[in-house]
Write a protein that holds these residues in place. Structure first.
Motif, mmCIF file in Angstrom:
data_model
loop_
_atom_site.group_PDB
_atom_site.id
_atom_site.type_symbol
_atom_site.label_atom_id
_atom_site.label_comp_id
_atom_site.label_asym_id
_atom_site.label_seq_id
_atom_site.Cartn_x
_atom_site.Cartn_y
_atom_site.Cartn_z
ATOM 1 N N ASN A 65 -16.245 1.635 3.967
ATOM 2 C CA ASN A 65 -16.409 0.565 2.967
ATOM 3 C C ASN A 65 -16.934 -0.722 3.603
ATOM 4 N N HIS A 94 0.835 -1.215 0.000
ATOM 5 C CA HIS A 94 0.000 0.000 0.000
ATOM 6 C C HIS A 94 0.862 1.255 0.000
ATOM 7 N N ASN A 153 -11.293 5.007 8.685
ATOM 8 C CA ASN A 153 -11.815 5.198 7.329
ATOM 9 C C ASN A 153 -12.311 3.900 6.690
ATOM 10 N N VAL A 154 -11.734 2.777 7.129
ATOM 11 C CA VAL A 154 -12.108 1.497 6.528
ATOM 12 C C VAL A 154 -13.576 1.173 6.823
ATOM 13 N N GLU A 190 -10.672 -1.262 2.366
ATOM 14 C CA GLU A 190 -11.201 0.083 2.116
ATOM 15 C C GLU A 190 -11.647 0.247 0.670
ATOM 16 N N GLY A 191 -11.314 -0.753 -0.161
ATOM 17 C CA GLY A 191 -11.690 -0.682 -1.570
ATOM 18 C C GLY A 191 -10.642 0.020 -2.419
ATOM 19 N N LYS A 192 -9.424 0.185 -1.837
ATOM 20 C CA LYS A 192 -8.377 0.891 -2.586
ATOM 21 C C LYS A 192 -7.536 -0.078 -3.413
ATOM 22 N N LYS A 193 -6.847 0.473 -4.401
ATOM 23 C CA LYS A 193 -5.864 -0.304 -5.159
ATOM 24 C C LYS A 193 -4.516 -0.161 -4.446
ATOM 25 N N LEU A 194 -3.660 -1.176 -4.565
ATOM 26 C CA LEU A 194 -2.356 -1.118 -3.902
ATOM 27 C C LEU A 194 -1.302 -0.676 -4.928
ATOM 28 N N ALA A 227 -6.154 -1.491 3.383
ATOM 29 C CA ALA A 227 -6.360 -0.712 2.151
ATOM 30 C C ALA A 227 -7.268 -1.476 1.188
ATOM 31 N N LEU A 228 -7.065 -2.789 1.077
ATOM 32 C CA LEU A 228 -7.952 -3.588 0.213
ATOM 33 C C LEU A 228 -9.379 -3.588 0.750
ATOM 34 N N GLU A 264 -0.176 -2.365 -8.533
ATOM 35 C CA GLU A 264 -0.516 -1.673 -9.786
ATOM 36 C C GLU A 264 0.730 -1.501 -10.667
#
Ligand code: AMP
Length: 405
Positions: free
Chosen positions: A219, A161, A215-216, A392-396, A389-390, A400
């Protein structure tokens, strides 16, 4: 997954393969390794590459380097020695991150041998000055490391992340960049929570890093059926409801966020503790269990109580998937290990045949391992922040940066 993996590497005999591993292991006061799970989890990739005749150059960070004196206790030498004991191959260690000593050591490397460089984050402080070359992905450093090898394998899920020189930077400077077996495994396991969970899906969030984790919940309220709050996270929620929390851990700038989660939780997914282990000071002393409306202004809460455990137990027992990040209390003190241990026991008793359970990184994983539950979870993730982070719906970013298949 649409990223290249070790399966895409052909003819690697004699090639120099740079492998970013996550050897950020917990060390005790004497500098000994407390828990070698992250080393063990890196072995499949290392062994596979060695078997194929590669020359391995390993990079990892260990802890945070904020000042020159941090370097004295954060050398990877102890990890190189531990790795040497786990492999038939020779593990050489060079106590530099770049320069002549590294160049010579790489030149001397033979097939089936491993060279480990010093802690990548030593690059963050140079002659006492904070420069963050590794942590801010300095382009010269990234190019230097990339030039050491022919192929890049990123297997460090724990830092995926982050956008650092030793992961994103190297990948961006290589012709061949793939993920290793550990990252593949982590993504496969977390996918079973984030994208295709068997329901009900229950998320358990605790620990002390409230601002990192709160924040997580946004999501989780979308993807989970229940969100159980514990640990230090609870008191920011209680205070946002106007309750007395005494000297308990609270992040005041997250009160309105916590309140907004509760206000918008029309489906009633969020569950808060109903009783708390209270003490007068932060010490390993016998607590008084109190209902959450009875915390006095001179006390602090350091664990969840038996009524909360009973409530959470029922919810976990009806789940098919559980994801857990952050201990329920200050488990390092034996008087406040009850909540975390009870949740571990509940998950263990349901069993992995009925419940898919993942515990995410950092302290909660160490707690579960220390308490003897390491084989009672479907999977123990090596990455706390990355798995969050995953969730949370984020890309790492480090994944990427790996080339698409
Ligand atoms: P985290 O890295 O966010 O998972 O936090 C882990 C830490 O949270 C552990 O060291 C626990 O001792 C701490 N912790 C858990 N519950 C509490 C609490 N009620 N008050 C203060 N610290 C806590």
């Amino acid at each position: 997954m649409n990223k290249k993996t070790l399966d895409n590497l052909k003819d690697i005999e004699g090639k120099k393969v740079i492998v970013r591993v996550d050897f950020n292991v917990p060390l005790d006061k004497n500098g000994n390794i407390n828990d070698d799970n992250r080393i063990l989890m890196a072995l499949p990739t290392i062994k596979e590459l060695l078997k194929k005749g590669a020359k391995l150059i390993l990079l990892s960070h260990l802890g945070r380097i904020k000042k020159e004196s941090d370097k004295a206790t954060k050398s990877l030498k102890v990890v190189a020695e531990a790795l040497n004991q786990k492999l038939d191959a020779t593990v050489k260690f060079v106590d530099s991150t770049r320069g002549v000593a590294v160049d010579e050591a790489v030149k001397d490397l033979n097939e089936g041998q491993i060279l480990m460089l010093e802690n990548t984050r030593f690059e963050d402080v140079q002659n006492g000055e904070v420069v963050n070359y590794e942590s801010k992905n300095n382009p010269n450093l990234a190019k230097y490391w990339a030039n050491l090898g022919d192929i890049f394998v990123n297997d460090a899920f724990g830092t995926a992340h982050r956008s650092h020189a030793s992961n994103v930077g190297i990948a961006n400077n290589m012709k061949i960049a793939v993920v290793g077996r550990l990252i593949e495994l982590e993504l496969r396991m977390l996918n079973k929570v984030v994208n295709e969970p068997k329901r009900p899906l229950v998320a358990i969030i605790g620990g002390a890093k409230v601002s990192d984790k709160i924040n997580v919940i946004a999501n989780l309220l979308k993807i989970a059926d229940k969100v159980l709050i514990g640990g230090g996270m609870s008191y920011t929620f209680f205070k946002s409801l106007g309750k007395e929390v005494g000297d308990s851990l609270v992040e005041n700038d997250k009160l309105s966020l916590a309140k907004s989660y509760l206000d918008n939780d029309h489906a009633g997914k969020i569950e808060l503790p109903v009783d708390i282990a209270c003490v007068k000071e932060f010490a390993d002393t016998k607590p008084t269990y109190r209902a959450i409306d009875n915390i006095s202004s001179s006390e602090m809460g350091l664990d969840i109580g038996p009524k909360t455990v009973a409530k959470y137990k029922k919810i976990i027992e009806s789940a098919q998937t559980v994801v857990w990040n952050g201990p329920m209390g200050v488990f390092e003190f034996k008087n406040f290990a009850f909540g975390t241990e009870s949740i571990c026991k509940t998950i263990a008793n349901v069993g992995t045949d009925k419940l898919f359970s993942i515990i995410g990184g950092g302290d909660s994983a160490s707690a579960a391992i220390k308490m003897g539950f390491h084989d009672k979870f479907s999977y123990i993730s090596t990455g706390g922040g990355a798995s969050l982070a995953l969730l949370e719906g984020k890309k790492l970013p480090a994944i990427e940066a790996i080339h698409n298949n």
